[in-house]
Design an enzyme around this catalytic site. Structure first.
Site, mmCIF file in Angstrom:
data_model
loop_
_atom_site.group_PDB
_atom_site.id
_atom_site.type_symbol
_atom_site.label_atom_id
_atom_site.label_comp_id
_atom_site.label_asym_id
_atom_site.label_seq_id
_atom_site.Cartn_x
_atom_site.Cartn_y
_atom_site.Cartn_z
ATOM 1 N N SER A 15 33.017 6.174 16.719
ATOM 2 C CA SER A 15 32.720 5.151 15.707
ATOM 3 C C SER A 15 32.170 3.845 16.272
ATOM 4 O O SER A 15 32.289 2.793 15.647
ATOM 5 C CB SER A 15 33.971 4.865 14.877
ATOM 6 N N THR A 16 31.558 3.903 17.446
ATOM 7 C CA THR A 16 31.001 2.667 18.009
ATOM 8 C C THR A 16 29.634 2.333 17.434
ATOM 9 O O THR A 16 29.163 1.197 17.563
ATOM 10 C CB THR A 16 30.895 2.757 19.537
ATOM 11 N N ILE A 19 26.750 6.551 11.961
ATOM 12 C CA ILE A 19 27.542 6.917 10.788
ATOM 13 C C ILE A 19 29.012 6.581 11.008
ATOM 14 O O ILE A 19 29.693 6.088 10.097
ATOM 15 C CB ILE A 19 27.367 8.416 10.469
ATOM 16 N N TYR A 154 23.679 23.457 18.051
ATOM 17 C CA TYR A 154 24.199 22.372 17.215
ATOM 18 C C TYR A 154 24.587 22.895 15.836
ATOM 19 O O TYR A 154 25.679 22.621 15.329
ATOM 20 C CB TYR A 154 23.149 21.274 17.086
#
Length: 264
Positions: A15-16, A19, A154
Site C-alpha cells: 500500500s505504498t 491502488i 500473472y
C-alpha cells in the site's frame, strides 16, 4: 449512505503507492486505523507520512516487510496480531512470453501474488471469527478471467485468488466474516504511468489520453473506454470492507470498466 469504519483496524498489503495506497486512503477517510505495508522502510515511511498529512486525526502506521516469503508474512503478523479488515493487495506483474518464463519466475509470482494472501488470511481469519466480524478482500484482476497471452503466469495467479476467496467465504459461512474478490481492469496507477511514459513523451498528449488509447488497443471491450483511476477502484473496496456490505460474500466484484464481456 455513510461508511463508518471507526474502531476497525485495516491492513492493506502493498500500500505504498497505486491502488493499495488509494485503498488505505479511502479506509482512513472512513475512520479506520490503517496499517500500511511495503517492502522498504523508506518508502513505507513516506506513504505513512503522506496519509497522515491527508488525515491528521487518523491512526496510521507502517510495517515494512517483504511478503514474498513466509518469514516476511510472519514478521507482519507479529507486528500486527489482529486486524478487522485484511486487503490482500500486494502483487507483481509484467509481460513475459510463456516459453521464456522459467520456474523461478512462476514461483516468485505465486509466492507474492497468491501465497501472501494465503498466509495472511490463515493468520487473521481465526481472530475475525472469534470476534464475529471481519472482512477479507483479495485484489484479483480482470486478467484472472481474460488471461492475457503475454502474461499467462500473472493471469493464473489472479484466477487463483478467485478460487481462494470463494472457498474461504464458504469456510467462514455463518461467522459474520465475509470474503470477496475485487477485479480491477486497466487502472492508471504509478506502474501504468511509468509504462506509458515513453508514449506520453513522444506524443505530447496527457497521460490520461495515452492511457485511453492503450486501453482501447489492448482491451477493446472496455465500456468506459479509458483507464480507471485508483480512487475508483478504492471506492468499491471501501464499501465491501464496511458493515454496509454484510450480505456480500463469496463474490467476484468487477471494477473493470466493462472489459469482461459477460452479463454475469
Amino acid at each position: 449512505m455513510k461508511i463508518d469504519l471507526t474502531g476497525k483496524t485495516a491492513l492493506v498489503t502493498g500500500s505504498t503507492e497505486g491502488i493499495g495506497f488509494a485503498i488505505a486512503a479511502g479506509l482512513a477517510g472512513a475512520g479506520a486505523e490503517i496499517i500500511v505495508n511495503g517492502r522498504k522502510d523508506d518508502k513505507t515511511a513516506k506513504a505513512v507520512a503522506k496519509l497522515k498529512a491527508q488525515f491528521p486525526d487518523a491512526s496510521i502506521r507502517g510495517v515494512a516487510t517483504d511478503l514474498e516469503s513466509a518469514k516476511g508474512c510472519d514478521t507482519l503478523v507479529k507486528a500486527v496480531p489482529h486486524v478487522d479488515v485484511l486487503v490482500n493487495n500486494v502483487g507483481i506483474f509484467g509481460p513475459q512470453d510463456f516459453f521464456e518464463t522459467p520456474d523461478s519466475d512462476w514461483q516468485k509470482f505465486m509466492d507474492v501474488n497468491v501465497m501472501s494472501g494465503v498466509r495472511l488470511s490463515r493468520a487473521y481469519l481465526p481472530g475475525m471469527e472469534k470476534k464475529g466480524w471481519g472482512r477479507v478482500l483479495f485484489l484479483s484482476s480482470e486478467s484472472g478471467l481474460n488471461i492475457p497471452a503475454d502474461m499467462i503466469h500473472y493471469g493464473v495467479t489472479k484466477t487463483a485468488y478467485l478460487s481462494l476467496s470463494r472457498g474461504l467465504a464458504k469456510r467462514m459461512a455463518g461467522t459474520g466474516v465475509t470474503v470477496n474478490a475485487i477485479l480491477p481492469g486497466p487502472t492508471l496507477s504509478e506502474g501504468v504511468i511509468a509504462m506509458l511514459a515513453d508514449d506520453v513523451k513522444k506524443t505530447g498528449k496527457p497521460v490520461e489520453d495515452v492511457a485511453s488509447e492503450f486501453v482501447m488497443a489492448a482491451r477493446p471491450t472496455s465500456i468506459i473506454q479509458r483507464a480507471a483511476t485508483v480512487e475508483e477502484v478504492a471506492n468499491l473496496v471501501v464499501y465491501v470492507a464496511s458493515p454496509l456490505s454484510s450480505a456480500t460474500t463469496g463474490a467476484a466484484l468487477r471494477v473493470d470498466g466493462g472489459v469482461v464481456d459477460s452479463i454475469a
